[in-house]
Design an enzyme around this catalytic site. Structure first.
Site, PDB file in Angstrom:
ATOM      1  N   GLU A 106       5.180  11.084  -7.749  1.00  0.00           N
ATOM      2  CA  GLU A 106       6.168  10.433  -8.616  1.00  0.00           C
ATOM      3  C   GLU A 106       5.569   9.288  -8.983  1.00  0.00           C
ATOM      4  OE1 GLU A 106      10.735  11.669  -7.176  1.00  0.00           O
ATOM      5  OE2 GLU A 106       9.702  10.179  -6.045  1.00  0.00           O
ATOM      6  N   CYS A 119       4.442   1.663 -11.126  1.00  0.00           N
ATOM      7  CA  CYS A 119       4.271   2.002  -9.729  1.00  0.00           C
ATOM      8  C   CYS A 119       3.626   3.483  -9.721  1.00  0.00           C
ATOM      9  CB  CYS A 119       5.336   1.999  -9.039  1.00  0.00           C
ATOM     10  SG  CYS A 119       5.041   2.335  -7.249  1.00  0.00           S
ATOM     11  N   CYS A 126       1.928  11.398   2.221  1.00  0.00           N
ATOM     12  CA  CYS A 126       1.176  10.276   2.732  1.00  0.00           C
ATOM     13  C   CYS A 126       0.749  10.727   4.211  1.00  0.00           C
ATOM     14  CB  CYS A 126       1.858   9.151   2.558  1.00  0.00           C
ATOM     15  SG  CYS A 126       1.118   7.572   3.574  1.00  0.00           S
ATOM     16  N   CYS A 130       4.806   6.323   8.605  1.00  0.00           N
ATOM     17  CA  CYS A 130       5.836   5.384   8.877  1.00  0.00           C
ATOM     18  C   CYS A 130       7.043   5.723   8.929  1.00  0.00           C
ATOM     19  CB  CYS A 130       5.666   4.316   7.709  1.00  0.00           C
ATOM     20  SG  CYS A 130       3.911   3.681   7.998  1.00  0.00           S
ATOM     21  N   CYS A 133       9.818   5.414   5.982  1.00  0.00           N
ATOM     22  CA  CYS A 133       9.369   5.703   4.432  1.00  0.00           C
ATOM     23  C   CYS A 133       9.526   7.089   4.190  1.00  0.00           C
ATOM     24  CB  CYS A 133       8.078   5.386   4.151  1.00  0.00           C
ATOM     25  SG  CYS A 133       7.425   5.655   2.966  1.00  0.00           S
ATOM     26  N   CYS A 357      10.957   1.107  -3.371  1.00  0.00           N
ATOM     27  CA  CYS A 357       9.860   1.120  -2.088  1.00  0.00           C
ATOM     28  C   CYS A 357      10.272   1.884  -1.089  1.00  0.00           C
ATOM     29  CB  CYS A 357       9.833  -0.410  -1.751  1.00  0.00           C
ATOM     30  SG  CYS A 357       8.494  -1.238  -2.418  1.00  0.00           S
TER      31      CYS A 357
END
Length: 367
Positions: A106, A119, A126, A130, A133, A357
């Site tokens: 995205e 962004c 990933c 974390c 997230c 975020c």
């Protein structure tokens, strides 16, 4: 919950070579290998980076007999738009892209009165894990190529140039590597993308390096390497806790490189590049928003070339965590300011379309 880290992306088939993967010298060689004059590389590059077109019919300065072959060989389609969602009256646009192998990523375009920020993603998924997230919880599918990263920016530039974003025709001015992925875990492709984004036309898009921000959870050797690239981009460190005990949990890479090591690398980066480091800190209710932690953070940052971006935690599906109370957020800001540390609270643009975020999860339309 496992705190497994993935630094090396799974091996997958690579996307087709694109001129955005190549330096100008490499483009000239590639064009010559196709039996064309090397200067055609500059013409092709101008069409892609300046005129923002890949349509052979528009390339009237190229021989008609060569256009299709040059475009097919050096401008293959890399991203297919699956879905676009907008908010803020159309000035925030999140696009879900499908890559050639079905991987999903995205990007988000945000238009403000004085700038347009994009962004972009650097990995599909990933590997940093974390827990707060959405992207981190999805795991790592693969690294993106330089051209796949650049193409996100070019797609945004096209939309602006064609007046598809409210506010009249415009240009992309800022790039943040804060989409999916840990940029410094895909170092070579990300540096290539930064160079294409910042090199003047026809080599690249000609966006100021000062308008580019590269984010990291704290891969210390890569931060040290980045400091010596000669690229004055802003480094953003996703810190989220000033103490190792909590950061080990929130940002599992802290089990490898501790807070002090990450900050030392950041201060070294600032000293070499003369660029202010951005410290990203997601405020999580009753987890990391205590005043004593604000004081500890303030003491660590005092007197440094630094700015703190406080991010009200953006909710993700199934998460037990939520944003801090407004009064705790205000107290945190006050404590940091009392140490002379510059701080702002991030605008949570795109939250309602899961484009803010920590929310990018590349869910398919039917999911």
């Amino acid at each position: 919950m496992s705190a497994e880290l993935t630094f090396v992306a799974p091996r997958r088939a690579k996307p087709s070579r694109h001129l955005a993967d190549l330096t100008m010298a490499e483009r000239r060689t590639a064009v010559a290998e196709l039996g064309e004059k090397p200067f055609r590389a500059e013409q092709l590059s101008r069409h892609y980076f300046e005129r923002l077109t890949t349509d052979p019919a528009h390339m009237t300065d190229l021989p008609a007999a060569s256009r299709d072959r040059l475009v097919t060989s050096l401008m293959p389609g890399l991203l297919t738009s699956v879905r676009e969602i907008t908010c803020d009256g159309g000035t925030t646009r999140k696009t879900l892209w499908k890559l050639f192998d079905g991987a999903l990523v995205e990007s988000v375009l945000m238009r403000y009165p004085d700038r347009v920020t994009m962004c972009v993603s650097s990995q599909a998924g990933c590997g940093m894990n974390c827990p707060f997230c959405a992207t981190g919880q999805a795991g790592l599918t693969r690294n993106m190529s330089t051209a796949e990263i650049v193409e996100q920016v070019v797609a945004g530039a096209r939309a602006l140039a064609r007046d598809e974003v409210p506010g009249g025709p415009g240009r992309v001015s800022n790039i943040v590597f804060m989409g999916m992925g840990e940029p410094l875990a895909n170092y070579k492709a990300v540096i290539g993308a930064v160079r294409r984004i910042t090199e003047p036309a026809p080599e690249g898009l000609g966006i100021s390096a000062r308008g580019v921000t590269v984010s990291t959870v704290g891969l210390v050797p890569a931060i040290e390497k980045l400091a010596n690239e000669g690229l004055p981009v802003t480094l953003a460190v996703s810190l989220h806790a000033p103490d190792d005990e909590l950061r080990d949990t929130l940002v599992p890479v802290n089990t490898r490189w501790k807070v002090a090591e990450v900050l030392d690398a950041a201060w070294n980066y600032a000293a070499i590049t003369k660029r202010r480091v951005s410290i990203e800190y997601a405020l999580i209710k009753d987890i990391n928003d205590h005043e004593w932690r604000a004081d500890l953070l303030g003491r660590l940052l005092k007197g440094k070339l630094v700015h703190v971006n406080l991010i009200p935690l953006n909710p993700t599906p199934g998460s037990k965590w939520t944003a801090s109370r407004p009064e705790d957020e205000r107290a945190f800001v006050h404590r940091l300011e009392s140490h002379g540390v510059a701080v702002t609270v991030r605008d949570t643009r795109g939250r309602e379309i899961d484009g803010a975020c920590g929310q990018l999860a590349a869910a398919t339309p039917e999911s």
